[in-house]
Design an enzyme around this catalytic site. Structure first.
Site, PDB file in Angstrom:
ATOM      1  N   GLU A  47       0.836  -1.211   0.000  1.00 27.04           N
ATOM      2  CA  GLU A  47       0.000   0.000   0.000  1.00 27.04           C
ATOM      3  C   GLU A  47       0.870   1.260   0.000  1.00 27.04           C
ATOM      4  O   GLU A  47       1.820   1.373   0.782  1.00 27.04           O
ATOM      5  CB  GLU A  47      -0.900  -0.025   1.238  1.00 27.04           C
ATOM      6  CG  GLU A  47      -2.308   0.416   0.983  1.00 27.04           C
ATOM      7  CD  GLU A  47      -3.088  -0.508   0.045  1.00 27.04           C
ATOM      8  OE1 GLU A  47      -3.143  -0.190  -1.167  1.00 27.04           O
ATOM      9  OE2 GLU A  47      -3.637  -1.515   0.515  1.00 27.04           O
ATOM     10  N   THR A  49       2.881   2.070  -2.153  1.00 28.45           N
ATOM     11  CA  THR A  49       4.210   1.782  -2.705  1.00 28.45           C
ATOM     12  C   THR A  49       4.250   2.120  -4.194  1.00 28.45           C
ATOM     13  O   THR A  49       5.325   2.272  -4.755  1.00 28.45           O
ATOM     14  CB  THR A  49       4.526   0.289  -2.536  1.00 28.45           C
ATOM     15  OG1 THR A  49       3.379  -0.459  -2.981  1.00 28.45           O
ATOM     16  CG2 THR A  49       4.801  -0.066  -1.081  1.00 28.45           C
ATOM     17  N   GLY A 144     -16.570   5.184  -3.250  1.00 23.04           N
ATOM     18  CA  GLY A 144     -16.014   5.773  -2.029  1.00 23.04           C
ATOM     19  C   GLY A 144     -15.608   4.730  -1.014  1.00 23.04           C
ATOM     20  O   GLY A 144     -15.461   5.017   0.167  1.00 23.04           O
ATOM     21  N   ALA A 145     -15.438   3.485  -1.468  1.00 24.03           N
ATOM     22  CA  ALA A 145     -15.105   2.390  -0.545  1.00 24.03           C
ATOM     23  C   ALA A 145     -13.653   1.969  -0.673  1.00 24.03           C
ATOM     24  O   ALA A 145     -13.215   1.023  -0.023  1.00 24.03           O
ATOM     25  CB  ALA A 145     -16.022   1.201  -0.814  1.00 24.03           C
ATOM     26  N   LEU A 147     -12.368   0.720  -3.393  1.00 21.24           N
ATOM     27  CA  LEU A 147     -12.323  -0.490  -4.224  1.00 21.24           C
ATOM     28  C   LEU A 147     -12.141  -0.141  -5.702  1.00 21.24           C
ATOM     29  O   LEU A 147     -12.405  -0.947  -6.581  1.00 21.24           O
ATOM     30  CB  LEU A 147     -13.592  -1.327  -4.013  1.00 21.24           C
ATOM     31  CG  LEU A 147     -13.790  -1.864  -2.587  1.00 21.24           C
ATOM     32  CD1 LEU A 147     -15.151  -2.543  -2.441  1.00 21.24           C
ATOM     33  CD2 LEU A 147     -12.682  -2.845  -2.201  1.00 21.24           C
ATOM     34  N   SER A 148     -11.682   1.094  -5.956  1.00 20.20           N
ATOM     35  CA  SER A 148     -11.301   1.534  -7.295  1.00 20.20           C
ATOM     36  C   SER A 148     -12.451   1.572  -8.292  1.00 20.20           C
ATOM     37  O   SER A 148     -12.322   1.129  -9.432  1.00 20.20           O
ATOM     38  CB  SER A 148     -10.186   0.652  -7.857  1.00 20.20           C
ATOM     39  OG  SER A 148      -9.032   0.851  -7.123  1.00 20.20           O
ATOM     40  N   SER A 149     -13.556   2.140  -7.852  1.00 24.23           N
ATOM     41  CA  SER A 149     -14.667   2.304  -8.780  1.00 24.23           C
ATOM     42  C   SER A 149     -14.264   3.231  -9.926  1.00 24.23           C
ATOM     43  O   SER A 149     -14.700   3.044 -11.069  1.00 24.23           O
ATOM     44  CB  SER A 149     -15.892   2.847  -8.057  1.00 24.23           C
ATOM     45  OG  SER A 149     -15.582   4.047  -7.390  1.00 24.23           O
ATOM     46  N   GLU A 185      -6.651  10.238 -14.506  1.00 19.00           N
ATOM     47  CA  GLU A 185      -6.938  10.415 -13.075  1.00 19.00           C
ATOM     48  C   GLU A 185      -6.080  11.557 -12.492  1.00 19.00           C
ATOM     49  O   GLU A 185      -6.559  12.412 -11.759  1.00 19.00           O
ATOM     50  CB  GLU A 185      -6.625   9.095 -12.357  1.00 19.00           C
ATOM     51  CG  GLU A 185      -6.900   9.081 -10.885  1.00 19.00           C
ATOM     52  CD  GLU A 185      -8.323   8.627 -10.540  1.00 19.00           C
ATOM     53  OE1 GLU A 185      -8.839   7.716 -11.200  1.00 19.00           O
ATOM     54  OE2 GLU A 185      -8.890   9.202  -9.610  1.00 19.00           O
ATOM     55  N   ASP A 197      -4.310   0.772  -9.531  1.00 20.02           N
ATOM     56  CA  ASP A 197      -5.730   0.491  -9.725  1.00 20.02           C
ATOM     57  C   ASP A 197      -6.071   0.277 -11.201  1.00 20.02           C
ATOM     58  O   ASP A 197      -6.794  -0.652 -11.563  1.00 20.02           O
ATOM     59  CB  ASP A 197      -6.584   1.636  -9.156  1.00 20.02           C
ATOM     60  CG  ASP A 197      -6.249   1.913  -7.710  1.00 20.02           C
ATOM     61  OD1 ASP A 197      -5.573   1.077  -7.080  1.00 20.02           O
ATOM     62  OD2 ASP A 197      -6.654   2.978  -7.199  1.00 20.02           O
TER      63      ASP A 197
HETATM   64  C1  GLA Z   1      -5.133   4.452  -4.238  1.00 24.19           C
HETATM   65  C2  GLA Z   1      -4.356   4.838  -5.480  1.00 24.19           C
HETATM   66  C3  GLA Z   1      -3.310   3.788  -5.816  1.00 24.19           C
HETATM   67  C4  GLA Z   1      -2.466   3.459  -4.589  1.00 24.19           C
HETATM   68  C5  GLA Z   1      -3.343   3.180  -3.373  1.00 24.19           C
HETATM   69  C6  GLA Z   1      -2.547   2.985  -2.131  1.00 24.19           C
HETATM   70  O1  GLA Z   1      -5.910   3.315  -4.504  1.00 24.19           O
HETATM   71  O2  GLA Z   1      -5.217   4.984  -6.577  1.00 24.19           O
HETATM   72  O3  GLA Z   1      -2.516   4.240  -6.876  1.00 24.19           O
HETATM   73  O4  GLA Z   1      -1.552   4.477  -4.333  1.00 24.19           O
HETATM   74  O5  GLA Z   1      -4.271   4.206  -3.156  1.00 24.19           O
HETATM   75  O6  GLA Z   1      -1.796   1.835  -2.201  1.00 24.19           O
END
Ligand code: GLA
Length: 420
Positions: A47, A49, A144-145, A147-149, A185, A197
């Site tokens: 995380e 990283t 907003g969770a 989970l990369s929506s 993004e 993501d």
């Molecule tokens: C978000 C960002 C990712 C990553 C994570 C943390 O999801 O979109 O690029 O930096 O936080 O690991």
């Protein structure tokens, strides 16, 4: 199913698709030409990283954005896009020839506009040459969770635009597409996020996590093997919403850069070195000279990279050594503690959720997943303990916070696809 647990998303994909196509037919009086789909993700470990040149180990999940698409109606202005969101019940019109940021009320369309803009910036596709489009989109990736929506929406958009342009899947360089979506993004939406993501949403593989070297963009699928071991991947949503385009994330990023710059000077390395380039010993060598905050941030990132590689090694050998499950769980726990105390991106509700999980029987490991400041925890739980886990964690969390945690049991699925 336990309290707060949602129906498995897998069984609803067909239903969602049928409803989307029907809605499309009703709205645009014709069937869509195709549907693009792209998944959200949970990160097992690794995380913060990814913008430090390090390693991440995410899973694409069976929660997806579905985007039904056809060309423009007859007589529409060249490049006109009509996009309807089922989730917001709103339609917005914009034009591929004029890719400006949307006003706040239409913010959700920035992911779509931004991807069209970024693909053209990167020379991968010229949206100005597209005739236009009619789009209907729907998502079951919780927003907003953490989970990369948004990454799922970006990848679904990119694949849809390639399809509209008649560019076949084999001709698409997915790592480059992921980079373009990251650019969207970063520059269009305004969140300074890393590559994880978008990469996992584009390149995820079924039943596997992906080890990604975020510097070289080399990657390797590592089979999870959870089914054979009676394990489940569970996310618990704290119901504390998170957003990246607020200060915390970008500030952490700046603090990491400050630490890397400082060490580069001390150790005579190139100025653009990243935390990936330094060892823990080197960091300890500047303790007391580097300011305490960037020091702590760097300690998280450097130790997190090591934990990630160790977790990959253990999972890669199928938990075959006797203590592997325990070690795996310990790595997740250490990752969480490092995010809590050194990176300072957890919130009390999230700390409570992982504590509750750690105290449940049958939990191999638990940690916060994603960018932080709310969002979800990721848990590896024995299947036989799942009901008790969801009931107890939900109840105790509710007692202490008054919030309803949501449980999602995820499968690892493949990255974005076009459904003809
Ligand atoms: C978000 C960002 C990712 C990553 C994570 C943390 O999801 O979109 O690029 O930096 O936080 O690991």
């Amino acid at each position: 199913m336990g309290q707060g647990e949602e129906a498995p998303a897998q069984t609803t994909q067909e239903t969602r698709l049928a409803a989307l196509c029907q809605g499309f037919q009703e709205k645009f009086s014709q069937a869509p030409q195709f549907v693009s789909r792209a998944p959200g993700r949970v990160n097992l470990i690794g995380e913060h990283t990814d913008y430090n040149g390090g390693f991440v180990f995410p899973v694409a999940i069976n929660r997806t954005v579905l985007m039904a698409v056809t060309g423009p109606e007859e007589g529409a202005a060249p490049g006109q896009v009509r996009i309807f969101s089922k989730d917001y019940d709103r339609e917005v019109t914009f034009n591929f020839n004029n890719l400006e940021k949307a006003p706040e009320a239409e913010r959700w369309t920035n992911y779509v506009r931004g991807v069209a803009w970024a693909l053209s910036q990167r020379g991968l596709l010229d949206p100005g040459k597209l005739p236009g489009a009619r789009i209907m989109l729907e998502s079951d990736v919780p927003q907003g969770a953490g989970l990369s929506s948004s990454a799922a929406l970006e990848i679904a958009t990119a694949l849809a635009l390639f399809q509209l342009a008649g560019i076949s899947d084999v001709a698409i360089d997915r790592p480059k597409v992921a980079l373009a979506c990251q650019l969207a993004e970063n520059r269009f939406v305004g969140a300074n996020t890393g590559i994880m993501d978008q990469f996992i949403s584009a390149l995820g593989q079924p039943d596997s996590a992906l080890l990604i070297d975020t510097r070289s963009l080399e990657y390797r699928a590592v089979p999870l093997g959870f089914a054979g071991r009676g394990l489940k991947l569970v996310a618990v949503n704290s119901a504390v919403p998170h957003r990246h385009d607020t200060g915390g994330y970008n500030q952490r990023r700046a603090e990491c850069e400050e630490a890397a710059k400082f060490m580069a000077k001390v150790y005579g390395k190139p100025e653009d070195s990243q935390l990936r380039d330094f060892t823990l010993e080197q960091l300890l060598g500047v303790q007391g000279r580097l300011a305490p905050v960037p020091f702590k941030r760097a300690r998280h990132v450097i130790t997190e990279d090591a934990r990630t590689l160790k977790a990959v090694e253990i999972l890669g050998r199928g938990f075959s050594h006797e203590s592997d499950l325990t070690t795996f769980g310990r790595l997740l726990r250490e990752s969480h503690e490092s995010m809590r105390f050194d990176f300072e991106i957890t919130v009390p509700e999230i700390d409570l959720l992982v504590n509750l999980a750690w105290n449940q029987p049958g939990v191999i490991g638990a940690r916060m997943t994603g960018g932080g400041f709310g969002g979800c925890t990721v848990n590896v739980v024995e299947e036989t303990a799942l009901d008790a886990f969801s009931k107890n964690v939900w109840q105790k969390y509710r007692q202490e916070t008054g919030l309803d945690a949501k449980m999602y049991v995820f499968d690892a699925v493949e990255g974005g696809t076009i459904i003809a």
